[in-house]
Scaffold this motif. Structure first.
Motif, PDB file in Angstrom:
ATOM      1  N   VAL A  36      26.031  44.853  27.253  1.00 46.41           N
ATOM      2  CA  VAL A  36      25.958  46.058  27.402  1.00 46.41           C
ATOM      3  C   VAL A  36      26.311  46.615  28.864  1.00 46.41           C
ATOM      4  CG1 VAL A  36      24.566  48.459  27.263  1.00 46.41           C
ATOM      5  CG2 VAL A  36      24.173  46.491  25.596  1.00 46.41           C
ATOM      6  N   ALA A  37      25.873  46.200  29.890  1.00 49.57           N
ATOM      7  CA  ALA A  37      26.356  46.683  31.173  1.00 49.57           C
ATOM      8  C   ALA A  37      27.925  46.344  31.538  1.00 49.57           C
ATOM      9  CB  ALA A  37      25.521  45.947  32.400  1.00 49.57           C
ATOM     10  N   ALA A  43      34.507  49.827  30.066  1.00 51.02           N
ATOM     11  CA  ALA A  43      34.933  51.252  29.166  1.00 51.02           C
ATOM     12  C   ALA A  43      35.161  52.005  30.256  1.00 51.02           C
ATOM     13  CB  ALA A  43      33.651  51.530  28.424  1.00 51.02           C
ATOM     14  N   GLY A  44      34.276  52.046  31.257  1.00 48.46           N
ATOM     15  CA  GLY A  44      34.868  53.001  32.565  1.00 48.46           C
ATOM     16  C   GLY A  44      35.930  52.805  33.163  1.00 48.46           C
ATOM     17  N   LEU A  45      36.369  51.586  33.332  1.00 46.10           N
ATOM     18  CA  LEU A  45      37.557  51.060  33.903  1.00 46.10           C
ATOM     19  C   LEU A  45      38.832  51.571  32.906  1.00 46.10           C
ATOM     20  CD1 LEU A  45      37.068  47.344  35.417  1.00 46.10           C
ATOM     21  CD2 LEU A  45      37.055  49.454  36.753  1.00 46.10           C
ATOM     22  N   TRP A  51      45.772  54.156  26.772  1.00 47.57           N
ATOM     23  CA  TRP A  51      45.229  53.345  25.515  1.00 47.57           C
ATOM     24  C   TRP A  51      43.879  53.119  25.553  1.00 47.57           C
ATOM     25  CZ3 TRP A  51      43.566  48.867  27.545  1.00 47.57           C
ATOM     26  CH2 TRP A  51      43.979  48.593  28.837  1.00 47.57           C
ATOM     27  N   HIS A  52      43.151  54.053  26.163  1.00 47.03           N
ATOM     28  CA  HIS A  52      41.578  53.830  26.249  1.00 47.03           C
ATOM     29  C   HIS A  52      40.953  53.814  24.918  1.00 47.03           C
ATOM     30  CE1 HIS A  52      41.718  58.383  26.159  1.00 47.03           C
ATOM     31  NE2 HIS A  52      40.706  58.211  25.478  1.00 47.03           N
ATOM     32  N   SER A  53      41.196  54.674  23.853  1.00 45.17           N
ATOM     33  CA  SER A  53      40.527  54.489  22.632  1.00 45.17           C
ATOM     34  C   SER A  53      40.730  53.226  22.082  1.00 45.17           C
ATOM     35  CB  SER A  53      41.243  55.526  21.772  1.00 45.17           C
ATOM     36  OG  SER A  53      42.582  55.447  21.437  1.00 45.17           O
ATOM     37  N   ILE A  57      37.578  50.508  21.267  1.00 48.67           N
ATOM     38  CA  ILE A  57      37.425  49.732  19.973  1.00 48.67           C
ATOM     39  C   ILE A  57      37.319  48.171  20.069  1.00 48.67           C
ATOM     40  CG2 ILE A  57      38.246  49.267  17.767  1.00 48.67           C
ATOM     41  CD1 ILE A  57      39.370  52.014  17.766  1.00 48.67           C
ATOM     42  N   GLY A  58      38.102  47.610  20.832  1.00 47.97           N
ATOM     43  CA  GLY A  58      38.111  46.408  21.193  1.00 47.97           C
ATOM     44  C   GLY A  58      37.063  45.834  22.017  1.00 47.97           C
ATOM     45  N   LEU A  59      36.484  46.498  23.073  1.00 50.24           N
ATOM     46  CA  LEU A  59      35.421  46.359  23.652  1.00 50.24           C
ATOM     47  C   LEU A  59      34.229  46.264  22.954  1.00 50.24           C
ATOM     48  CD1 LEU A  59      36.096  48.103  27.072  1.00 50.24           C
ATOM     49  CD2 LEU A  59      35.904  45.790  26.692  1.00 50.24           C
TER      50      LEU A  59
END
Length: 176
Positions: A36-37, A43-45, A51-53, A57-59
């Protein structure tokens, strides 16, 4: 939760029913926290990218698979592992999709011993070793309150009234 009565013989009663000690769940809980961490950090990076969305989804998919593999599977395995002492036998069952188990009749048990090191003593668990009449010693790891289980099992094996000599007047065996 009691052991299912439909798996017991007529007149057989459960004396002890244990799952492995909770210390076996420490690593899966740590793995959950790390996944989770790491997922939140990654996700923050990628949040400032275009292409963050897709990355989220991949993460999420990778994180979900890791949580299932490293946390959920060990939790279900722990929950479906049973160490049961009844009035007639010792039973050990484990497995989720494919089950395996062993039964040792009380009459076949020659000796019972336990062992636990410093860490096990701190957590209150240990390894129970049962030697039966024809097999090699069988070790059951991470049994909670192993000393009490050892004492109880020893009493169950040795307190069979049919095996005891009860002297009365004239030194005759007790008739049941």
């Amino acid at each position: 939760m009691a052991y299912p009565d439909n798996l017991l013989s007529d007149g057989e009663l459960v004396v002890v029913h244990k799952h492995p000690h909770w210390k076996t769940l420490v690593v899966p809980v740590i793995a959950f926290l790390v996944v989770v961490a790491a997922g939140l950090y990654l996700a923050g990076l990628v949040s400032d990218t275009s292409w963050h969305s897709v990355a989220w989804i991949g993460l999420g998919a990778v994180g979900g698979l890791l949580v299932v593999w490293l946390t959920l599977v060990p939790l279900v395995r722990w929950r479906t592992t049973h160490f049961v002492v009844t009035t007639q036998r010792v039973m050990y069952r484990e497995g989720v999709l494919s089950r395996s188990g062993i039964d040792i009749p009380m009459s076949r048990i020659n000796s019972v011993r336990f062992q636990h090191g410093l860490v096990d003593r701190v957590f209150g668990c240990g390894t129970l070793v049962i030697e039966s009449a024809s097999d090699e010693p069988i070790e059951f790891d991470d049994i909670p309150h192993v000393e009490q289980v050892h004492s109880l099992l020893y009493r169950e094996v040795n307190d069979n009234p049919d095996d005891d000599f009860h002297p009365r007047s004239g030194w005759e065996p007790h008739q049941a």
